[in-house]
Write an enzyme that holds these catalytic residues in place. Structure first.
Site, PDB file in Angstrom:
ATOM      1  N   GLY A   1       0.760  -1.248   0.000  1.00 23.97           N
ATOM      2  CA  GLY A   1       0.000   0.000   0.000  1.00 23.97           C
ATOM      3  C   GLY A   1       0.784   1.287   0.000  1.00 23.97           C
TER       4      GLY A   1
ATOM      5  N   GLU B   1       3.822  -6.842   1.586  1.00 23.76           N
ATOM      6  CA  GLU B   1       3.269  -7.180   0.263  1.00 23.76           C
ATOM      7  C   GLU B   1       3.248  -5.960  -0.658  1.00 23.76           C
ATOM      8  OE1 GLU B   1      -0.682  -8.364   1.346  1.00 23.76           O
ATOM      9  OE2 GLU B   1      -0.029 -10.255   2.245  1.00 23.76           O
TER      10      GLU B   1
ATOM     11  N   GLY C   1       3.399  -3.825  -3.934  1.00 27.26           N
ATOM     12  CA  GLY C   1       3.244  -4.093  -5.361  1.00 27.26           C
ATOM     13  C   GLY C   1       3.709  -2.871  -6.127  1.00 27.26           C
ATOM     14  N   ARG C   2       2.882  -1.826  -6.054  1.00 22.09           N
ATOM     15  CA  ARG C   2       3.136  -0.587  -6.794  1.00 22.09           C
ATOM     16  C   ARG C   2       4.524  -0.002  -6.498  1.00 22.09           C
ATOM     17  NH1 ARG C   2      -1.264   2.855  -8.039  1.00 22.09           N
ATOM     18  NH2 ARG C   2      -2.430   1.800  -6.409  1.00 22.09           N
TER      19      ARG C   2
ATOM     20  N   ARG D   1      -6.045   3.101 -15.694  1.00 23.99           N
ATOM     21  CA  ARG D   1      -5.974   3.827 -14.419  1.00 23.99           C
ATOM     22  C   ARG D   1      -6.548   5.252 -14.478  1.00 23.99           C
ATOM     23  NH1 ARG D   1      -2.348   4.998 -11.539  1.00 23.99           N
ATOM     24  NH2 ARG D   1      -3.328   4.301  -9.638  1.00 23.99           N
TER      25      ARG D   1
ATOM     26  N   CYS E   1     -13.966   3.992 -28.553  1.00 20.80           N
ATOM     27  CA  CYS E   1     -15.190   4.773 -28.758  1.00 20.80           C
ATOM     28  C   CYS E   1     -15.961   5.021 -27.473  1.00 20.80           C
ATOM     29  CB  CYS E   1     -16.053   4.063 -29.790  1.00 20.80           C
ATOM     30  SG  CYS E   1     -15.151   3.890 -31.320  1.00 20.80           S
TER      31      CYS E   1
HETATM   32  N1  LLP Z   1      -1.714  -7.016  -0.642  1.00 21.32           N
HETATM   33  C1  LLP Z   1      -3.026  -7.126  -0.903  1.00 21.32           C
HETATM   34  C2  LLP Z   1      -3.818  -8.074  -0.134  1.00 21.32           C
HETATM   35  C3  LLP Z   1      -3.606  -6.315  -1.888  1.00 21.32           C
HETATM   36  O1  LLP Z   1      -4.903  -6.421  -2.132  1.00 21.32           O
HETATM   37  C4  LLP Z   1      -2.804  -5.416  -2.618  1.00 21.32           C
HETATM   38  C5  LLP Z   1      -3.367  -4.570  -3.666  1.00 21.32           C
HETATM   39  C6  LLP Z   1      -1.424  -5.352  -2.337  1.00 21.32           C
HETATM   40  C7  LLP Z   1      -0.924  -6.163  -1.337  1.00 21.32           C
HETATM   41  C8  LLP Z   1      -0.479  -4.439  -3.063  1.00 21.32           C
HETATM   42  O2  LLP Z   1      -0.785  -3.110  -2.868  1.00 21.32           O
HETATM   43  P1  LLP Z   1       0.212  -1.966  -3.401  1.00 21.32           P
HETATM   44  O3  LLP Z   1       1.488  -2.097  -2.637  1.00 21.32           O
HETATM   45  O4  LLP Z   1       0.421  -2.201  -4.842  1.00 21.32           O
HETATM   46  O5  LLP Z   1      -0.484  -0.699  -3.134  1.00 21.32           O
HETATM   47  N2  LLP Z   1      -5.443  -1.368  -9.533  1.00 21.32           N
HETATM   48  C9  LLP Z   1      -5.310  -0.345  -8.526  1.00 21.32           C
HETATM   49  C10 LLP Z   1      -4.641  -0.859  -7.279  1.00 21.32           C
HETATM   50  C11 LLP Z   1      -5.324  -2.055  -6.669  1.00 21.32           C
HETATM   51  C12 LLP Z   1      -4.645  -2.595  -5.455  1.00 21.32           C
HETATM   52  C13 LLP Z   1      -5.249  -3.897  -5.082  1.00 21.32           C
HETATM   53  N3  LLP Z   1      -4.613  -4.562  -3.971  1.00 21.32           N
HETATM   54  C14 LLP Z   1      -4.567   0.857  -9.115  1.00 21.32           C
HETATM   55  O6  LLP Z   1      -4.173   0.823 -10.274  1.00 21.32           O
HETATM   56  O7  LLP Z   1      -4.404   1.853  -8.426  1.00 21.32           O
END
Ligand code: LLP
Length: 422
Positions: free
Chosen positions: A239, A275, A277-278, A314, A346
């Site tokens: 997050g 965890e 991701g981004r 996005r 479109c």
């Molecule tokens: N762990 C769990 C259980 C999650 O659901 C998520 C993301 C993460 C870790 C990783 O979160 P991050 O570090 O990436 O913030 N598609 C959306 C973001 C969706 C996030 C979903 N869950 C966007 O493009 O902003």
């Protein structure tokens, strides 16, 4: 910090001119930087170098095999949310003992696959899921190591669609019911509760919500241990946000996030799981596109480019801002005009930027949409029968296509004609 910079007047990915890739691969394409990926992983990992921890990269952000392998080679584990993602992790050679399985809707067959693979942990999100997992584990004569996801009811102050830690969100169990549900879990056959899990949302740029959630986590672990549970793993989710807007204050550094954690739960002797991701892939990727037309509308101008909402959803789905740069640096000197950057799809919702000040680019000019490495390619689709676009990974002065452009045959031949039409 990323490795997409102007060198000799042209935008490069590391040492490779984007123009070269565009010429050879065609546009649009996603381009990732190996050095940026490695740097982001390492900065995050180093923030916790003094504590027992495991970084489980959230595969959902970018699940290309090359990306997973790159991170796994640095020691990363993976957070998966589907059997498909589990297969991706295993196929890339990730140690199953470094895999966590999150998500509110795991099917019994997904549970069975993960149990057979021998993953580290199931992050369980409800009582019925717990019952199902117990049933599947018992039938396979296995024990599922689990953490239960707690919904702390904190506002992560992020976009509503990616906020997950409020009571009204579908995620986790309420804090107030943790004692009872852990006691029940401990009594179930095939279930071994060893951890706790929280993930409060994505693109979080204020540390206060994390602080509030993690302080609650301290209370929770203390209470569960007092109840006799052997809590050895604390999964703090992902997050942490990344910079998207060039003029906005930068989001907190992983070191500051680490300090919050040290203060909130540093005295609990446990393995910490993260965890992100981004944070790992977001700024390690860009979307490179070509201008088709600059159209002067009645109310405003439209830069029509060859990528669209199906390639990067996005902006329209989360009102997300992605910086846009011309590949030719000298264009930055031209007087800028306000315009929408739109694709050929479109729908009026098909835009990559709205009311953006950009130089007047012309047909065939290249541009880069920055910070598109997370939730870009993975959320793309073939709407309007547009082909999935290639992904390219750059390392130094080399690049390689890590997913080729789909072909019309690949796409259309998946449809099947019923007998009565054949
Ligand atoms: N762990 C769990 C259980 C999650 O659901 C998520 C993301 C993460 C870790 C990783 O979160 P991050 O570090 O990436 O913030 N598609 C959306 C973001 C969706 C996030 C979903 N869950 C966007 O493009 O902003």
């Amino acid at each position: 910090m990323h490795h997409f910079t102007y060198i000799n007047g042209a935008l490069h990915a590391e040492a490779v001119p984007l123009k070269t890739i565009a010429k050879e691969v065609g546009t649009p394409f996603y381009c990732y930087s190996n050095a940026t990926l490695e740097r982001h992983y390492t900065v995050f990992d180093n923030a916790f170098k003094n504590v027992d921890h495991l970084v489980c990269y959230a595969i959902k952000a970018n699940s290309n095999q090359a990306v997973i392998k790159t991170l796994a080679s640095l020691g990363a584990g993976m957070d998966v949310v589907s059997e498909g993602e589990l297969h991706r992790a295993l196929k890339a050679g990730v140690d199953p003992q470094k895999i966590c399985f999150s998500g509110v809707g795991k099917t019994k067959s997904e549970m069975a696959t993960a149990l057979q693979a021998g993953i580290l942990s199931f992050n369980v999100e409800s009582e019925p899921e717990l019952e199902a997992l117990s049933e599947v584990a018992s039938s396979l004569d296995k024990t599922a190591s689990i953490a239960i996801r707690i919904n702390p009811d904190v506002d992560a102050k992020t976009h509503a669609k990616i906020s997950t830690g409020k009571a009204e969100n579908k995620f986790g169990i309420p804090y107030a019911r943790a004692k009872e549900i852990y006691a029940h879990a401990a009594s179930l056959k095939g279930i071994s509760p060893h951890g706790v899990h929280m993930h409060i949302g994505s693109q979080i740029t204020d540390l206060t919500p994390f602080d509030n959630a993690f302080r609650l986590m301290h209370e929770l672990v203390t209470m569960l241990r007092a109840e006799g549970h052997n809590i050895t793993h604390i999964d703090l989710g992902g997050g942490l946000g990344v910079p998207y807007e060039e003029d906005a204050p930068p989001p907190p550094h992983p070191d500051d996030y680490a300090k919050i954690i040290e203060n909130a739960i540093g005295d609990l002797d446990a393995t910490l799981i993260f965890e992100p991701g981004r944070l790992i892939t977001g700024n390690a990727g860009i979307l490179v596109s070509k201008v088709l037309y600059l159209k002067q509308g009645a109310a405003k101008d439209f830069l029509i480019i060859d990528s669209a909402m199906n390639d990067l959803i996005r902006p329209t789905l989360y009102e997300a801002y992605h910086q846009i740069l011309p590949v030719l640096e000298s264009q930055n000197q031209l007087p800028k005009k306000l315009m929408d950057v739109v694709g050929p799809v479109c729908e009026t919702g098909d835009f990559l930027a709205e009311n953006r000040k950009l130089p007047p680019m012309q047909s065939d000019d290249l541009l880069a949409v920055l910070s598109a490495g997370a939730y870009g390619a993975v959320q793309s689709c073939t709407y309007n029968t547009r082909l999935l676009i290639p992904e390219v990974l750059v390392k130094g002065d080399k690049y390689t296509v890590i997913r080729p452009r789909q072909s019309y045959d690949d796409l259309i031949d998946q449809d099947q004609i019923p007998d009565w039409l054949a």
